[in-house]
Every structure is written in C-alpha cells, then in structure tokens.
Design an enzyme around this catalytic site. Structure first.
Site, PDB file in Angstrom:
ATOM      1  N   ARG A 114      -7.505   2.318  -2.651  1.00  0.00           N
ATOM      2  CA  ARG A 114      -8.234   2.383  -1.537  1.00  0.00           C
ATOM      3  C   ARG A 114      -9.077   3.213  -1.094  1.00  0.00           C
ATOM      4  O   ARG A 114      -7.932   4.725  -1.169  1.00  0.00           O
ATOM      5  CB  ARG A 114      -7.981   1.528   0.150  1.00  0.00           C
ATOM      6  CG  ARG A 114      -8.119   1.390   0.596  1.00  0.00           C
ATOM      7  CD  ARG A 114      -7.516   0.531   2.567  1.00  0.00           C
ATOM      8  NE  ARG A 114      -8.125  -0.081   3.092  1.00  0.00           N
ATOM      9  CZ  ARG A 114      -8.268   0.034   3.909  1.00  0.00           C
ATOM     10  NH1 ARG A 114      -7.935  -0.324   5.027  1.00  0.00           N
ATOM     11  NH2 ARG A 114      -9.272  -1.568   5.076  1.00  0.00           N
ATOM     12  N   GLN A 156       0.826  -1.404  -0.069  1.00  0.00           N
ATOM     13  CA  GLN A 156       0.060  -0.142   0.119  1.00  0.00           C
ATOM     14  C   GLN A 156       0.466   1.362   0.269  1.00  0.00           C
ATOM     15  O   GLN A 156       1.889   1.827   1.104  1.00  0.00           O
ATOM     16  CB  GLN A 156      -0.711  -0.060   1.334  1.00  0.00           C
ATOM     17  CG  GLN A 156      -2.133   1.189   1.232  1.00  0.00           C
ATOM     18  CD  GLN A 156      -2.377   0.995   2.016  1.00  0.00           C
ATOM     19  OE1 GLN A 156      -2.164   1.349   3.442  1.00  0.00           O
ATOM     20  NE2 GLN A 156      -3.903   1.529   2.177  1.00  0.00           N
ATOM     21  N   HIS A 208      -2.487   4.451  -2.124  1.00  0.00           N
ATOM     22  CA  HIS A 208      -3.901   4.880  -0.261  1.00  0.00           C
ATOM     23  C   HIS A 208      -4.461   6.038  -0.341  1.00  0.00           C
ATOM     24  O   HIS A 208      -3.757   7.139  -0.182  1.00  0.00           O
ATOM     25  CB  HIS A 208      -2.794   4.611   1.045  1.00  0.00           C
ATOM     26  CG  HIS A 208      -3.961   4.555   2.069  1.00  0.00           C
ATOM     27  ND1 HIS A 208      -5.086   5.229   2.217  1.00  0.00           N
ATOM     28  CD2 HIS A 208      -3.163   3.944   3.692  1.00  0.00           C
ATOM     29  CE1 HIS A 208      -5.153   4.826   3.330  1.00  0.00           C
ATOM     30  NE2 HIS A 208      -3.791   4.359   4.647  1.00  0.00           N
ATOM     31  N   GLY A 217     -15.109  -3.972  10.485  1.00  0.00           N
ATOM     32  CA  GLY A 217     -16.622  -4.934  11.703  1.00  0.00           C
ATOM     33  C   GLY A 217     -16.165  -6.203  10.967  1.00  0.00           C
ATOM     34  O   GLY A 217     -17.324  -6.319  11.257  1.00  0.00           O
ATOM     35  N   ARG A 242     -18.984  -2.093   9.543  1.00  0.00           N
ATOM     36  CA  ARG A 242     -20.342  -2.676   9.649  1.00  0.00           C
ATOM     37  C   ARG A 242     -20.859  -1.192  10.947  1.00  0.00           C
ATOM     38  O   ARG A 242     -20.398  -0.835  12.003  1.00  0.00           O
ATOM     39  CB  ARG A 242     -20.762  -3.639   9.906  1.00  0.00           C
ATOM     40  CG  ARG A 242     -19.587  -4.474   9.089  1.00  0.00           C
ATOM     41  CD  ARG A 242     -20.198  -5.365   8.212  1.00  0.00           C
ATOM     42  NE  ARG A 242     -21.643  -6.268   8.720  1.00  0.00           N
ATOM     43  CZ  ARG A 242     -22.995  -6.592   8.735  1.00  0.00           C
ATOM     44  NH1 ARG A 242     -22.939  -6.173   7.263  1.00  0.00           N
ATOM     45  NH2 ARG A 242     -23.580  -7.215   9.222  1.00  0.00           N
ATOM     46  N   TYR A 269      -5.144  10.763   4.176  1.00  0.00           N
ATOM     47  CA  TYR A 269      -3.684  11.014   4.217  1.00  0.00           C
ATOM     48  C   TYR A 269      -3.928  11.744   2.761  1.00  0.00           C
ATOM     49  O   TYR A 269      -4.998  12.573   2.307  1.00  0.00           O
ATOM     50  CB  TYR A 269      -3.556   9.994   4.541  1.00  0.00           C
ATOM     51  CG  TYR A 269      -2.975   9.103   5.477  1.00  0.00           C
ATOM     52  CD1 TYR A 269      -2.374   9.476   6.374  1.00  0.00           C
ATOM     53  CD2 TYR A 269      -3.854   7.368   5.851  1.00  0.00           C
ATOM     54  CE1 TYR A 269      -2.582   8.960   8.124  1.00  0.00           C
ATOM     55  CE2 TYR A 269      -4.040   7.147   7.135  1.00  0.00           C
ATOM     56  CZ  TYR A 269      -3.041   7.653   8.281  1.00  0.00           C
ATOM     57  OH  TYR A 269      -3.663   7.380   9.269  1.00  0.00           O
ATOM     58  N   GLY A 327      -8.477  -6.395   8.946  1.00  0.00           N
ATOM     59  CA  GLY A 327      -7.536  -5.546   9.491  1.00  0.00           C
ATOM     60  C   GLY A 327      -7.481  -6.600  10.733  1.00  0.00           C
ATOM     61  O   GLY A 327      -6.298  -7.543  11.196  1.00  0.00           O
TER      62      GLY A 327
HETATM   63  C1  FMN Z   1      -3.024  -0.994  13.791  1.00  0.00           C
HETATM   64  C2  FMN Z   1      -3.960  -0.917  13.126  1.00  0.00           C
HETATM   65  C3  FMN Z   1      -2.814  -0.176  11.494  1.00  0.00           C
HETATM   66  C4  FMN Z   1      -3.450   0.147   9.736  1.00  0.00           C
HETATM   67  N1  FMN Z   1      -3.083   0.844   9.628  1.00  0.00           N
HETATM   68  C5  FMN Z   1      -3.976   0.848   8.491  1.00  0.00           C
HETATM   69  C6  FMN Z   1      -3.065   0.923   7.592  1.00  0.00           C
HETATM   70  O1  FMN Z   1      -1.359   1.352   7.055  1.00  0.00           O
HETATM   71  N2  FMN Z   1      -3.607   2.121   5.732  1.00  0.00           N
HETATM   72  C7  FMN Z   1      -4.730   1.727   5.993  1.00  0.00           C
HETATM   73  O2  FMN Z   1      -5.643   1.488   5.125  1.00  0.00           O
HETATM   74  N3  FMN Z   1      -5.354   0.776   6.281  1.00  0.00           N
HETATM   75  C8  FMN Z   1      -4.779   1.050   8.571  1.00  0.00           C
HETATM   76  N4  FMN Z   1      -5.787   0.621   9.440  1.00  0.00           N
HETATM   77  C9  FMN Z   1      -7.063   0.365   9.023  1.00  0.00           C
HETATM   78  C10 FMN Z   1      -7.158  -0.947   8.835  1.00  0.00           C
HETATM   79  O3  FMN Z   1      -6.816  -2.069   7.398  1.00  0.00           O
HETATM   80  C11 FMN Z   1      -9.197  -1.947   8.394  1.00  0.00           C
HETATM   81  O4  FMN Z   1      -9.265  -0.457   7.787  1.00  0.00           O
HETATM   82  C12 FMN Z   1      -9.756  -1.169   9.910  1.00  0.00           C
HETATM   83  O5  FMN Z   1      -9.149  -1.951  10.855  1.00  0.00           O
HETATM   84  C13 FMN Z   1     -11.525  -1.965   9.841  1.00  0.00           C
HETATM   85  O6  FMN Z   1     -10.901  -3.412   9.722  1.00  0.00           O
HETATM   86  P1  FMN Z   1     -11.220  -4.597  11.034  1.00  0.00           P
HETATM   87  O7  FMN Z   1     -12.762  -4.299  11.115  1.00  0.00           O
HETATM   88  O8  FMN Z   1     -11.380  -5.735  10.415  1.00  0.00           O
HETATM   89  O9  FMN Z   1      -9.719  -4.910  11.736  1.00  0.00           O
HETATM   90  C14 FMN Z   1      -5.429   0.320  10.342  1.00  0.00           C
HETATM   91  C15 FMN Z   1      -6.034  -0.877  11.469  1.00  0.00           C
HETATM   92  C16 FMN Z   1      -5.135  -1.082  12.200  1.00  0.00           C
HETATM   93  C17 FMN Z   1      -5.874  -1.032  13.599  1.00  0.00           C
END
Ligand code: FMN
Length: 375
Positions: free
Chosen positions: A237, A108, A185, A308, A277, A190, A329
C-alpha cells in the site's frame, strides 16, 4: 501465473471475479485496512476481533488493520501485533473464522516509525525513524494527547533487522496463522513512507538522498517478504500524495512513478494506492498533482484504488481500466455486508466516528446486516 488478470477498459465491474496473485476473489470490493484499537492482552487478536472480520467475509478480500512486526513498531493503544506466539494464535482464530465464513484475508504489516511515543516503546526509548525529525501535531497515547516526540534516527546497521521483522511476520501470517497473505504498509506516513518521502528522510547513507536510495528500505522489505512467502501473497500500500501524519514530498509524481516501475520486477499480488476522490479528505491538496493514473500506466500488475469511492465511482473506475479493484474503508466499517448492499442498491449504515478506536462490540460488531434490518 502470479500476475493478476488486469482489466483495461472492459465491461468488468465490482462484481467481476478477479485473481490477485495466489488469491481468487469472487468480487472486486476490497475491505480497506482499518485500525480499530481493540486487540486484547499482549496486543493479540481476540474472539471479538474474529467475529468482526468474519462478519465482513463477503468482501472480495479483507485487508486487516495495521499490525506490528516487532516491539518497536507500535504507535497507538491496543493495535495488534504479529511477532509473538500469542498474537499468532489470535490471528489463526481470525483466519479460521473468516475462512469458515467463505472469505479471504491478508494482514497489513506496519512499523509506525516516528508516529509513536516512548510510552509504546521497549524501556521507554524514543521512537525510530529515518531521520530525527518530529511530526507536527499530537498523538493519542491512551493517557491523553501528547506532542509527537523527536524520533531517533536509525543507524544503518539497525536496518537489516527491521527488514527481517517484516519477513518473519509474513511467515507467521501465512505458515502459522493461515492468513492468505500480507499487505506491506508503505502508506500514510509510517516508517516505510518516512523513508520514501523527502520531507522525512534526510539520510546521507545508502537509504537517503536519491529516490532509489529512499526506496531501498521498501525494496529490501519486498525482497525479504516475497522470498519468505511468495510474491503472489504479498501486496503493497502506498499514499504518494497523502498529507496524513505531517507528510509531504517535493515531487510525488516523479518519485512514486520511479518506485512503481521498480515494483514491476517483484510480481506482487497487487499494488494498493490511496488517492482520494475530489472532495475526499485523502484527495491531493490544492495544487498537488494526481498520481494514480501515472502509476497505472507504468505499473504492470493489479492495482487497487482507494479513497472516497461510491459504488458508481468504483464501477466506472474499473470499467475505464483505471483500477482492477476498489477498496472501501468507512463504508465497510459500518456495513458488514457491503457487497450485498451494493448488489441490491440498498441504503448504507452511517459510520459512528465516536466508536472508531477502542472499546468493545459497540460500533464494532453491532452494525446491522440487511437481513437483520429486514427481520
Ligand atoms: C478508523 C480508520 C482506521 C484506519 N486504519 C488504517 C490502517 O490501519 N491502515 C491503513 O493503511 N489505512 C487505514 N485507514 C485508511 C483507510 O484504509 C482508507 O484509506 C480511508 O478510510 C479512505 O477510504 P474510504 O473513503 O473508503 O473510507 C483507516 C481509516 C479509518 C477511518
């Protein structure tokens, strides 16, 4: 054929193979990008980073943590870059480890824009942004918390070089490091998102004003990166309703529908949309519209949704044709073998939030796989 095999209301689920552009996925369980702030010297990936990604090679596709495209792009400590030779060599080892473990991996590419601090900038300069509007809140600099500084608005003439940085990093990713592609990204507040949304873009040149003008920076980046490595290796994204990093827009539904229509001409490998969600911290705020379904109806390529999802939610979304794949994530952070756990309906490890950013192997490569637990 560079378009994916889109699924519109079929019996597909998370375990149905899928093609995203040039990349063949054995399943639709995508690892979402996760910043972990564990890059090494010179922000180059390390052997520990390679081990972490290789552990997660059973994902249909790994999207790596956000990665700087140039030396003004950083906004957090120890995040990796992909603009020096040492960084490229580090990524090559990551790609080799993931491929040796049978996986697929795209990186990314980001520029943090105003979500930065002079401590991360060359010569202690101000961070760059479309407009000189500070984000509300504080950021972690590695030396404690600091208020976000007011960034410097980019001159129009500076923008083409930033566009080129994205394309140059994309070339390094695919041709030098051997990664399978890149994800641009455009989400989470950002630089690209700062251009897209009208809270943060008050420009009066051709990069501000109408939605077409605010999307110009993104479109130029996509033009350049798809030209550099092929559209079938470029994903994007977006987070149209996300509030993270003090973001908002006056009309997310209208504006991002326009953006999604414009994306059709690129034939990207995929579009990856964050829309949490209900109850998730990335869900649209009270009273805000939901946009994912509208984007699905106008965008013709493959769509990955995120935010989520449980296994059941994800299977339902794919079966109903709401998405072609789902990214995870926090579940992937804590479960290196997430697809096997889903397949066996096994319990998931809980993520440890205290070890998300920085540090070493603890909370990074030591989450047990099922086999380890059983042994
Ligand atoms: C520790 C952490 C780091 C993250 N770093 C990024 C990132 O570098 N780039 C990005 O687009 N989203 C980042 N996110 C967002 C996640 O990609 C994702 O959108 C978010 O965790 C929700 O998905 P989930 O409910 O499956 O965790 C990050 C989230 C967490 C928890």
């Amino acid at each position: 054929m560079s378009q994916s095999t889109q699924t519109q209301g079929t019996s597909a689920d998370l375990f149905t193979p899928l093609r995203l552009g040039a990349i063949e996925l054995p399943n639709r369980i995508i690892m979402a990008p996760l910043t972990r702030s564990r890059a090494g010297e010179g922000n180059a990936p390390t052997a520990l980073n390679a081990e972490y990604y290789a552990q997660r090679a059973s994902a249909g596709l790994i999207v790596t943590e956000a990665t700087q495209v140039c030396d003004t792009a950083q906004g957090y400590p120890n995040t990796p870059g992909l603009h020096t030779d040492a960084q490229t060599i580090g990524w090559r080892a990551v790609a080799e480890a993931v491929h040796a473990a049978g996986g697929r991996i795209v990186t990314q590419l980001w520029h943090t824009g105003r979500i930065s601090h002079p401590l991360f900038q060359p010569n202690g300069a101000l961070p760059l942004a479309p407009s000189a509007i500070a984000a509300q809140g504080q950021l972690y600099t590695g030396q404690g918390m600091e208020p976000f500084p007011t960034p410097r608005a980019l001159e129009t003439a500076e923008i083409p070089a930033l566009v080129r940085h994205f394309a140059d990093s994309a070339k390094r990713a695919v041709f030098d490091a051997g990664l399978d592609g890149v994800e641009v990204h455009g989400a989470n507040g950002y630089l690209i998102d700062q251009f897209l949304r009208d809270r943060t873009n008050h420009r009066t040149d051709q990069y501000g004003g109408s939605v077409e003008n605010r999307a110009r920076f993104l479109m130029e980046i996509l033009e350049a990166t798809t030209h550099a490595i092929g559209a079938d290796r470029v994903g994007l994204r977006l987070s149209p309703t996300g509030a993270f990093n003090d973001m908002a827009d006056s009309d997310p539904l209208g504006h991002f529908t326009t953006v999604a229509k414009a994306l059709n001409s690129f034939n990207l490998a995929y579009l990856h949309v964050i829309e949490g969600r209900p109850g998730h911290h990335m869900a649209p705020a009270e009273g805000q519209p939901h946009v994912a379904a509208a984007l699905r109806s106008v965008y013709k390529g493959a769509l990955i949704l995120n935010g989520g999802y449980s296994r059941a939610d994800a299977d339902a979304a794919i079966a109903k044709g709401e998405a072609d794949a789902i990214s995870f994530g926090e579940p992937f952070l804590a479960n290196p073998d997430l697809p096997v756990r889903f397949a066996r309906n096994a319990a998931l490890n809980e993520p440890d939030r205290t070890t998300y950013y920085g540090g070493g192997a603890k909370g990074y490569t030591d989450y047990p796989a099922l086999e380890t637990v059983a042994a």
